[in-house]
Design an enzyme around this catalytic site. Structure first.
Site, PDB file in Angstrom:
ATOM      1  CB  SER B  18       2.101  -5.183   0.439  1.00 29.71           C
ATOM      2  OG  SER B  18       1.067  -4.429  -0.101  1.00 29.71           O
ATOM      3  CG  HIS B  45      -0.506  -7.103  -1.929  1.00 25.02           C
ATOM      4  ND1 HIS B  45      -0.563  -6.727  -0.621  1.00 25.02           N
ATOM      5  CD2 HIS B  45      -0.934  -8.383  -1.972  1.00 25.02           C
ATOM      6  CE1 HIS B  45      -1.007  -7.747   0.118  1.00 25.02           C
ATOM      7  NE2 HIS B  45      -1.227  -8.766  -0.683  1.00 25.02           N
ATOM      8  CG  ASP B 138      -2.286 -10.863   2.214  1.00 21.66           C
ATOM      9  OD1 ASP B 138      -2.686 -11.914   2.771  1.00 21.66           O
ATOM     10  OD2 ASP B 138      -2.067 -10.781   0.995  1.00 21.66           O
TER      11      ASP B 138
END
Lengths: 279, 195
Positions: B18, B45, B138
């Site tokens: 991310s 992401h 995540d």
């Protein structure tokens, strides 16, 4: 360990196959050729939320309990959409496709899998601004009754309107989006006249028959949930539904490229998912 | 040793990253040899309307091909696939990709968990999962699933990670096999398959 996990996967896959078969035989909805990775996710999610021990228990439940089936139906249909989604492609439709549609005395458009209808109204607005709406008939279909009811109502949450407006402007909109709706504290209500050329209908792409002589078929972000065989079948359906030289508009990550039906369509632009049926 | 690459059972690598991802992937992917024998699939992401720049940028700096994964495309060796912005990326049993617009999973689409869990279904014990820098959790469920199926779990050392939240969450959720600094992860992968 590997053997146990392989076994449990094999059993789960079998249970899923039986579940899909059961849903089809009992209720007529056919998910057997949906993407298995997608099905696994959604079904496991339902299993956990409903505290069921396994897919076998879910099969039993779905056969005996129609309300549970309807819950599953909602889990398996993804209705993510917005007005003028992918505005740059709407701009292409406006500048490149509409002029070709204008050469027909009467234009029939099919929104296959219209979900909650945002894109149907986007199309109606676009056609209105280009002076073509009066000569059009739009068929908007979906198998999900709840989504279809929302589509017919044309009422959307107020907090989405900012995104819709930004999209509309980027899509080459000629007016102000607010010309097309009234708003209250929570929602925007699309004006009724936008519906006058639209027929909303319950139709299942997987099991129901074709429409005919369409000049444009719009099917965006529906086919991604289907496996390759089903995709090919649906491309065949679209081929039969389109007039020669008619247009097919897919989602921005969908393509005919890997399908044997590819040879019957020409992409209108290099990568923008608008195709023209062969003559 | 004869053909030691046959010894390595791992048939695919999945990576979740991310905040700080571009830098992290730049440190890892250029180390992979052109003929890297398995596919690498990455969820990074990023903004919903971000375009193909990310893949292009990395592709120019790597020996392996870097591209966005296309729907129904087959995951091929020597290729790094990035999840397209705003879609979940999943693997099917026939090793082709699926995309979905299912709602965000813990605020993310694409979601690392979604990719990892579907890849674990397909590759079982023959999968390597890697979690890198990021500001959320995540990927930790997905990495735990990969471990449960007997796969290999690698996490970037939180010490030295641009943002340590995601590696820390992953270390807490799964029994991780290797905790490595960024600079070592690319070499680790390259060595694994070296003839």
């Amino acid at each position: 360990m590997t053997n146990t996990t392989d076994d449990s996967k094999e059993v789960e896959d079998l249970e899923i196959a039986l579940l899909l078969e059961g849903m089809f035989k009992r209720y007529g909805y056919d998910f057997r050729d949906y993407s298995l990775a997608h099905l696994r996710r959604r079904l496991r999610h339902r299993m956990e939320s409903s505290s069921l021990p396994d897919m076998g228990a879910m099969l039993h439940r779905v056969l005996h309990d129609r309300s549970f089936f309807e819950l599953l139906l909602r889990d398996l249909s993804i209705n993510v959409t917005e007005m003028f989604r992918d505005p740059d492609i709407y701009l292409r439709i406006r500048t490149e496709v509409v002029s070709r549609l204008k050469t027909y005395p009467f234009v029939k458009i099919w929104h296959a899998g219209c979900a909650t209808g945002e894109e149907v109204y986007s199309m109606a607005i676009l056609l209105h601004e280009e002076g073509l709406l009066e000569r059009c008939q739009i068929y908007a279909t979906d198998f999900n009754q709840i989504a279809l009811k929302k589509a017919k109502a044309g009422i959307y949450a107020l907090d989405q309107i900012r995104q819709f407006t930004a999209n509309y402007q980027k899509s080459g909109g000629r007016e102000s989006l607010s010309d097309y709706y009234t708003a209250d504290d929570h929602s925007v209500i699309l004006k009724n006249w936008l519906k006058k050329k639209v027929v909303f209908a319950d139709h299942n792409l997987v099991t129901d028959s074709v429409f005919s002589e369409m000049q444009l078929v719009v099917c965006r972000n529906v086919l991604i949930y289907f496996n390759r065989e089903l995709q090919n079948r649906i491309f065949q359906t679209f081929y039969e539904s389109l007039c020669p030289g008619g247009f097919l508009w897919l989602g921005s990550k969908e393509s005919l490229r890997l399908s044997p039906m590819n040879k019957h369509f020409d992409p209108l632009f290099a990568d923008e998912k608008i195709y023209k049926r062969e003559l | 040793m004869t053909r030691p690459s046959k010894r390595v059972p791992y048939e695919a690598v999945v990576i979740g990253v991310s905040a700080g991802g571009l830098h992290a992937l730049r440190a890892i992917l250029p180390r992979l040899p052109k003929n890297f024998p398995v596919p690498v699939v990455v969820v990074q992401h990023r903004g919903a309307d971000s375009d193909g720049f990310f893949a292009e940028y990395l592709d120019q700096r790597c020996l392996v091909q870097v591209k966005e994964a296309e729907e129904k495309e087959e995951a091929a060796p020597g290729t790094v696939y990035l999840a397209p912005a705003n879609y979940h990326l999943l693997l099917e049993d026939d090793r082709t990709f699926s995309l979905t617009l299912e709602s965000r999973v813990r605020f993310a689409r694409p979601s690392i968990d979604v990719l990892f869990e579907s890849a674990a279904d397909v590759y079982g014990a023959n999968l390597i999962g890697i979690i890198l820098t990021g500001a959320n959790d995540d990927g930790s469920r997905g990495l735990a699933t990969i471990k449960k199926r007997g796969g290999l779990a690698v996490v970037q050392d939180p010490v030295g990670a641009e943002v340590d939240t995601m590696p820390k969450a992953a270390l807490q959720a799964a029994k991780v096999d290797f905790v490595l600094p960024l600079a070592a992860i690319g070499q680790f992968l390259a060595n694994l398959y070296e003839e």
